[in-house]
Scaffold this active site. Structure first.
Site, PDB file in Angstrom:
ATOM      1  N   LYS A   1       0.830  -1.208   0.000  1.00 47.28           N
ATOM      2  CA  LYS A   1       0.000   0.000   0.000  1.00 47.28           C
ATOM      3  C   LYS A   1       0.867   1.261   0.000  1.00 47.28           C
ATOM      4  O   LYS A   1       0.527   2.270  -0.638  1.00 47.28           O
ATOM      5  CB  LYS A   1      -0.933  -0.003   1.213  1.00 47.28           C
ATOM      6  CG  LYS A   1      -1.837   1.225   1.334  1.00 47.28           C
ATOM      7  CD  LYS A   1      -2.700   1.447   0.096  1.00 47.28           C
ATOM      8  CE  LYS A   1      -3.868   2.388   0.303  1.00 47.28           C
ATOM      9  NZ  LYS A   1      -3.597   3.644   0.975  1.00 47.28           N
TER      10      LYS A   1
ATOM     11  N   GLU B   1       0.770   6.685  -6.792  1.00 43.73           N
ATOM     12  CA  GLU B   1      -0.327   7.661  -6.864  1.00 43.73           C
ATOM     13  C   GLU B   1       0.213   9.097  -6.841  1.00 43.73           C
ATOM     14  O   GLU B   1      -0.258   9.952  -7.590  1.00 43.73           O
ATOM     15  CB  GLU B   1      -1.264   7.408  -5.689  1.00 43.73           C
ATOM     16  CG  GLU B   1      -2.448   8.347  -5.561  1.00 43.73           C
ATOM     17  CD  GLU B   1      -3.205   8.083  -4.272  1.00 43.73           C
ATOM     18  OE1 GLU B   1      -3.264   9.004  -3.436  1.00 43.73           O
ATOM     19  OE2 GLU B   1      -3.716   6.957  -4.095  1.00 43.73           O
TER      20      GLU B   1
END
Length: 303
Positions: free
Chosen positions: A171, A178
Site C-alpha cells: 500500500k 499515486e
C-alpha cells in the site's frame, strides 16, 4: 460473518456500512458517539468502549481497525492484546508503516492472537465501487476472513500479497505511485492552461482523454469532475499536504538503492507548495547577483 470495526471515520464507516448491506454483523466503536449512532442507524451494532465491543463478539473474534497510523493504531492493538483471547484476529486496515505492522504482529503473536495488515485503497468511493485490499499475514488466517474481504472488494480486488507487513508495504508503494500519477496530471494541465492562445477547455480535454486515451484512469475521471465543478480551481489554494506514505516510499527506495525520481520529485513538489516564499530561491538569486551582477527582484515588488 461477525466482526468489530474500530474507527468509524469516512473509510471505516463506509466499510462497515458495505459489510452490513451484504448481511455481515458489524459492531462499531468510535471515540465520537455520533459515529457509533450513525452505524447503528444503518443496521450495525454499537459499543461504548473496546471492552464492550469485544464483549459483543463471539469467539473466535475478528476486530478490524481503521485508525490513524502510528501511536493511535499501536496503542489500540496493545490494548486489544489484553482483552482478546487466543485464536482471535486483529486486522489493521489503516495506512500503517509496515515496520509497525511487523511489530504489532509479533506483539499479538505473544498472546496467540492472529494479525493481518491490509492496505486499503478506494477512498470515499469504496462504499459503492468496492475497496482494493492488499493483505499481509498467514494463508490460513487470510482464508478465514475471505467472506469479509470478498464483500469489501470488487471482483478480483483482494489478495494475500505476503507475510505480516507485506500488505502495508504494498500500500505504501501504491500511494507513492499515486503521488507520481497525480503530479504528472497536474503538470500537464498546468502547461495546457498556460498556453493561453489556444484557450483550452480543461474539463473538455479531461473528458476527451477518458475515452480511448492511454492516459485514462480513475484519477483522470476525478480531474474531469473537479474541472466541471470549478474550471480554474479558484476555490482551492495551491497547498498540498502529504500523509506519510510518499516519504516512507522514498526512504525505502534510498535504503534499497532503488531510483524513484518521479515519486521523489512528486513528494518534493508537495513540500514546495507549502512555502509562502522560498528562501532557497532567494539564495540562488543572491548568488547570481554576486557572481554575475544579474538583476534581482526586490522584496515587495511585482514581477
Amino acid at each position: 460473518m461477525q466482526l468489530g470495526m474500530v474507527g468509524l471515520g469516512r473509510m471505516g464507516f463506509n466499510m462497515a456500512h458495505r459489510l452490513i448491506a451484504d448481511g455481515h454483523a458489524v459492531v462499531g466503536y468510535d471515540r465520537v458517539p455520533e459515529q457509533v449512532a450513525a452505524i447503528q442507524a444503518v443496521g450495525g451494532g454499537g459499543a461504548s468502549s473496546i471492552e464492550a465491543l469485544v464483549g459483543q463478539l463471539a469467539a473466535p473474534r475478528v476486530v478490524w481497525l481503521m485508525l490513524p497510523a502510528g501511536a493511535p493504531t499501536s496503542q489500540q492493538i496493545a490494548a486489544l492484546a489484553e482483552v482478546l483471547a487466543p485464536d482471535d484476529l486483529v486486522i489493521d486496515g489503516g495506512n500503517s508503516n509496515y515496520h509497525d505492522s511487523q511489530r504489532n504482529a509479533a506483539l499479538l503473536q505473544e498472546h496467540q492472537i492472529h494479525f493481518l495488515d491490509v492496505g486499503v485503497s478506494g477512498g470515499i468511493w469504496g462504499f459503492t465501487e468496492g475497496f482494493c485490499l492488499m493483505a499481509g499475514g498467514a494463508v490460513d488466517v487470510f482464508a478465514r476472513v475471505e467472506p469479509i474481504l470478498r464483500t469489501l472488494a470488487p471482483a478480483d480486488g483482494y489478495r494475500l500479497v505476503g507475510p505480516a507487513g507485506a500488505g502495508h508495504f504494498a500500500k505504501m508503494v501504491h500511494n507513492g505511485i499515486e503521488y507520481g500519477m497525480m503530479q504528472a496530471y497536474a503538470e500537464g494541465f498546468e502547461l495546457l492552461r498556460a498556453k493561453q492562445e489556444f484557450g483550452y477547455d480543461l474539463h473538455g480535454l479531461a473528458e476527451l482523454w477518458r475515452h480511448g486515451s492511454v492516459v485514462r484512469s480513475w484519477l483522470l475521471d476525478l480531474a474531469a469532475d473537479a474541472f466541471a465543478k470549478d474550471a480554474d480551481l479558484s476555490a482551492i489554494k495551491d497547498y498540498v499536504e502529504d500523509s506519510g506514505e510518499g516519504r516512507w516510499t522514498v526512504k525505502e527506495a534510498n535504503d534499497l538503492a532503488i531510483p524513484v525520481p518521479v515519486i521523489t520529485l512528486a513528494l518534493q513538489s508537495r513540500f514546495l507548495s507549502r512555502q509562502p516564499e522560498s528562501f532557497g530561491a532567494k539564495v540562488v538569486a543572491a548568488l547570481r547577483n554576486e557572481f554575475g551582477g544579474h538583476a534581482v527582484v526586490k522584496s515587495g515588488t511585482a514581477h
